[in-house]
Design an enzyme around this catalytic site. Structure first.
Site, PDB file in Angstrom:
ATOM      1  N   HIS A 213       0.822  -1.209   0.000  1.00 38.52           N
ATOM      2  CA  HIS A 213       0.000   0.000   0.000  1.00 38.52           C
ATOM      3  C   HIS A 213       0.861   1.267   0.000  1.00 38.52           C
ATOM      4  O   HIS A 213       0.675   2.158  -0.823  1.00 38.52           O
ATOM      5  CB  HIS A 213      -0.923  -0.001   1.225  1.00 38.52           C
ATOM      6  CG  HIS A 213      -1.861   1.162   1.244  1.00 38.52           C
ATOM      7  ND1 HIS A 213      -3.069   1.147   0.581  1.00 38.52           N
ATOM      8  CD2 HIS A 213      -1.761   2.383   1.817  1.00 38.52           C
ATOM      9  CE1 HIS A 213      -3.669   2.326   0.757  1.00 38.52           C
ATOM     10  NE2 HIS A 213      -2.894   3.078   1.512  1.00 38.52           N
TER      11      HIS A 213
ATOM     12  N   HIS B 215       3.032   6.090  -1.734  1.00 37.16           N
ATOM     13  CA  HIS B 215       3.689   7.227  -1.092  1.00 37.16           C
ATOM     14  C   HIS B 215       5.213   7.157  -1.208  1.00 37.16           C
ATOM     15  O   HIS B 215       5.915   7.582  -0.296  1.00 37.16           O
ATOM     16  CB  HIS B 215       3.284   7.292   0.385  1.00 37.16           C
ATOM     17  CG  HIS B 215       1.816   7.498   0.586  1.00 37.16           C
ATOM     18  ND1 HIS B 215       1.187   8.689   0.299  1.00 37.16           N
ATOM     19  CD2 HIS B 215       0.839   6.650   0.999  1.00 37.16           C
ATOM     20  CE1 HIS B 215      -0.109   8.568   0.545  1.00 37.16           C
ATOM     21  NE2 HIS B 215      -0.344   7.336   0.966  1.00 37.16           N
TER      22      HIS B 215
ATOM     23  N   LYS C 132      -4.821   9.673  -8.373  1.00 39.79           N
ATOM     24  CA  LYS C 132      -4.497   9.943  -6.967  1.00 39.79           C
ATOM     25  C   LYS C 132      -4.732  11.439  -6.787  1.00 39.79           C
ATOM     26  O   LYS C 132      -3.891  12.257  -7.192  1.00 39.79           O
ATOM     27  CB  LYS C 132      -3.026   9.580  -6.679  1.00 39.79           C
ATOM     28  CG  LYS C 132      -2.586   9.840  -5.233  1.00 39.79           C
ATOM     29  CD  LYS C 132      -3.042   8.755  -4.285  1.00 39.79           C
ATOM     30  CE  LYS C 132      -2.587   9.022  -2.853  1.00 39.79           C
ATOM     31  NZ  LYS C 132      -3.112   8.042  -1.896  1.00 39.79           N
TER      32      LYS C 132
END
Length: 283
Positions: free
Chosen positions: A156, A172, A218
């Site tokens: 993730h 990220h 995103k």
């Protein structure tokens, strides 16, 4: 600042000071911020604040360093769509262990480990500590709406996932962003700012941005840029284990930052990322 934040800030500063593999902006890499991203949730291009890629240059020799090499080998091990069960092969398990072996030897991870042992949050034994890291980051769990294990903290946060094919969740990490942009899978749509956030800076190491990946968007992501994999791993592991709160404020180097860290069943990392609150004056 509340006391625990001050202690954690001192730790994060120590991690930062010992991140020997961090890249230097303008020297080891260059980014091009261009315009501010729109508020759009759609993938079409009429709201694009950036006509060019985010990364204009990265010295890829850095990717030959042991921790970078081990980290990059993990990025292609995942099925991005949540709901698709992850099949973990023995080779992938070996690659996960190789990555943990490589980062555990770095100054940043050693500092984090020592602190966690002192706080009775991690075992002193290196093998047992690695097992703890494996559980936090690599053990699979079922994300919302899925009945089968389809996600992990590592996937993730560092690789990124898509939900319903249209929305990008997680993602990220700057290395994955750079590599995917280079392959043509990422369309950088500009930086994100709101009324309270500081203006982004091409020579700073934290950026909020909007991008599309594959067929998903995103709308707002926040990432460290140019830091080593071991720095992020050490920082996020510290926040996960030391703080029951899902948001921790820390100050280090030039940055006033909130680290968001969502737990999954208290055993795994759900998501974690930095939010830049402001810049500190150089000491």
């Amino acid at each position: 600042m509340i006391e625990s934040d001050r202690e954690l800030s001192a730790m994060v500063q120590e991690l930062w000071d010992n991140d020997i593999n961090r890249l230097q902006p303008g020297k080891d890499y260059r980014i091009s911020l261009q315009g501010k991203a729109g508020d759009s949730m759609s993938i079409n291009d009429n709201n694009d604040g950036a006509g060019y890629p985010l990364f204009t240059f990265v010295d890829e020799n850095i990717f030959k360093k042991e921790t970078f090499l081990a980290f990059i080998s993990l990025l292609d091990n995942y099925e991005s769509d949540t709901g698709e069960p992850e099949i973990v092969t023995p080779e992938e398990v070996a690659e996960n262990h190789k990555f943990l072996d490589s980062i555990i030897q770095t100054p940043t991870m050693k500092i984090a480990h020592k602190y966690l042992v002192e706080k009775h949050l991690s075992p002193e034994d290196e093998t047992a500590f690695k097992e703890q890291l494996y559980r936090i980051w690599f053990e699979l769990y079922a994300r919302r709406g899925s009945s089968r294990p389809d996600s992990s903290g590592f996937e993730h946060v560092f690789v990124g996932e898509t939900r319903g094919g249209r929305t990008v969740i997680g993602f990220h990490n700057w290395i994955q962003l750079y590599l995917q942009e280079k392959l043509g899978h990422i369309d950088y749509k500009g930086y994100s700012v709101n009324a309270n956030s500081p203006q982004p800076d091409e020579n700073k190491h934290i950026l909020a941005l909007q991008f599309s990946w594959k067929n998903g968007i995103k709308p707002k992501g926040s990432i460290f840029i140019g830091v080593s994999p071991e720095f992020e791993f050490a920082l996020y592991t510290l926040c996960f284990l030391t703080s029951p709160n899902e948001r921790v404020k820390v100050q280090f180097s030039l940055y006033d930052v909130e680290i968001v860290c969502h737990h999954y069943n208290q055993k795994h990392i759900g998501t974690t990322y930095p939010v830049l609150l402001g810049y500190l004056k150089p000491q």
